[in-house]
Design a protein around this motif. Structure first.
Motif, PDB file in Angstrom:
ATOM      1  N   GLN A   5       0.676  -1.060  -0.077  1.00 24.92           N
ATOM      2  CA  GLN A   5      -0.187   0.039   0.052  1.00 24.92           C
ATOM      3  C   GLN A   5       0.923   1.438   0.083  1.00 24.92           C
ATOM      4  O   GLN A   5       1.946   1.276   0.733  1.00 24.92           O
ATOM      5  N   SER A  31      -3.170   0.537  -3.742  1.00 23.03           N
ATOM      6  CA  SER A  31      -2.821  -0.705  -3.154  1.00 23.03           C
ATOM      7  C   SER A  31      -2.894  -1.356  -4.078  1.00 23.03           C
ATOM      8  O   SER A  31      -3.607  -1.689  -5.097  1.00 23.03           O
ATOM      9  N   LEU A  36      -4.119  -7.183  -9.146  1.00 25.20           N
ATOM     10  CA  LEU A  36      -5.034  -6.016  -8.876  1.00 25.20           C
ATOM     11  C   LEU A  36      -4.165  -4.649  -8.451  1.00 25.20           C
ATOM     12  O   LEU A  36      -3.735  -4.748  -7.505  1.00 25.20           O
ATOM     13  N   GLU A  38      -5.496  -1.096  -6.722  1.00 20.90           N
ATOM     14  CA  GLU A  38      -7.102  -0.193  -6.342  1.00 20.90           C
ATOM     15  C   GLU A  38      -6.338   1.226  -6.073  1.00 20.90           C
ATOM     16  O   GLU A  38      -5.514   1.324  -5.227  1.00 20.90           O
ATOM     17  N   ARG A  40      -7.847   4.537  -4.321  1.00 23.22           N
ATOM     18  CA  ARG A  40      -9.088   5.123  -3.376  1.00 23.22           C
ATOM     19  C   ARG A  40      -8.603   6.380  -2.899  1.00 23.22           C
ATOM     20  O   ARG A  40      -7.390   6.884  -2.592  1.00 23.22           O
ATOM     21  N   SER A  46     -12.645   5.835  -6.629  1.00 14.89           N
ATOM     22  CA  SER A  46     -12.147   4.374  -6.547  1.00 14.89           C
ATOM     23  C   SER A  46     -12.089   3.968  -7.984  1.00 14.89           C
ATOM     24  O   SER A  46     -12.684   4.408  -8.843  1.00 14.89           O
ATOM     25  N   ARG A  48     -10.344  -0.139  -9.430  1.00 16.26           N
ATOM     26  CA  ARG A  48      -9.478  -1.174  -9.457  1.00 16.26           C
ATOM     27  C   ARG A  48      -9.304  -1.874 -10.900  1.00 16.26           C
ATOM     28  O   ARG A  48     -10.156  -2.036 -11.748  1.00 16.26           O
ATOM     29  N   GLY A  96     -13.903   3.512 -13.364  1.00 13.56           N
ATOM     30  CA  GLY A  96     -13.566   3.928 -11.953  1.00 13.56           C
ATOM     31  C   GLY A  96     -14.919   4.726 -11.728  1.00 13.56           C
ATOM     32  O   GLY A  96     -15.971   4.432 -12.399  1.00 13.56           O
TER      33      GLY A  96
END
Length: 130
Positions: A5, A31, A36, A38, A40, A46, A48, A96
């Motif tokens: 992260q 992250s 994957l 991500e 945020r 957000s 992914r 997104g």
């Protein structure tokens, strides 16, 4: 599976303002977990995306004046600072969400506390799961 992260970088004044807007820095991150990625920014943004959709990662050479979540026509800026911004090119375009509304992502610019670490993590080869 490895999970890494990277927190979004905030200028002091914007950290205060975003916390008032219920966007504390602790809820703002990139992250990486397996294939994957991500991104945020609390309730405001957000996404992914698979790592394989990130075709290039490069530092942004200019410092934008704005902070927060801004975008148009597939190009989005998610930042709490004008420093440490990386540009992620996405192919094919990904999905997104901005304040709950779907958006298309072709390019994502994000400010992070450790841009070199994020570049290294995204450049590392994917390992197959057993």
């Amino acid at each position: 599976m490895t999970h890494t992260q990277f927190f979004i970088r905030f200028d002091g004044w914007y950290e205060f303002l975003s916390t008032l807007l219920l966007l504390p820095p602790s809820a703002c991150y990139v992250s990486i977990s397996g294939d994957l990625v991500e991104v945020r920014m609390g309730w405001a943004f957000s996404a992914r995306v698979p790592r394989t959709a990130i075709t290039s990662v490069a530092p942004l050479r200019k410092s934008p004046l704005s902070r927060g979540v801004h975008g148009f026509a597939g190009r989005w800026l998610v930042n709490g600072s004008g420093r440490g911004i990386l540009t992620l090119d996405l192919k094919p375009a990904q999905r997104g969400s901005v304040m709950g509304f779907p958006v298309r992502l072709r390019e994502l610019q994000v400010s992070v506390e450790d841009p070199d670490g994020l570049v290294a993590a995204l450049s590392a080869p994917l390992t197959a799961s057993p």
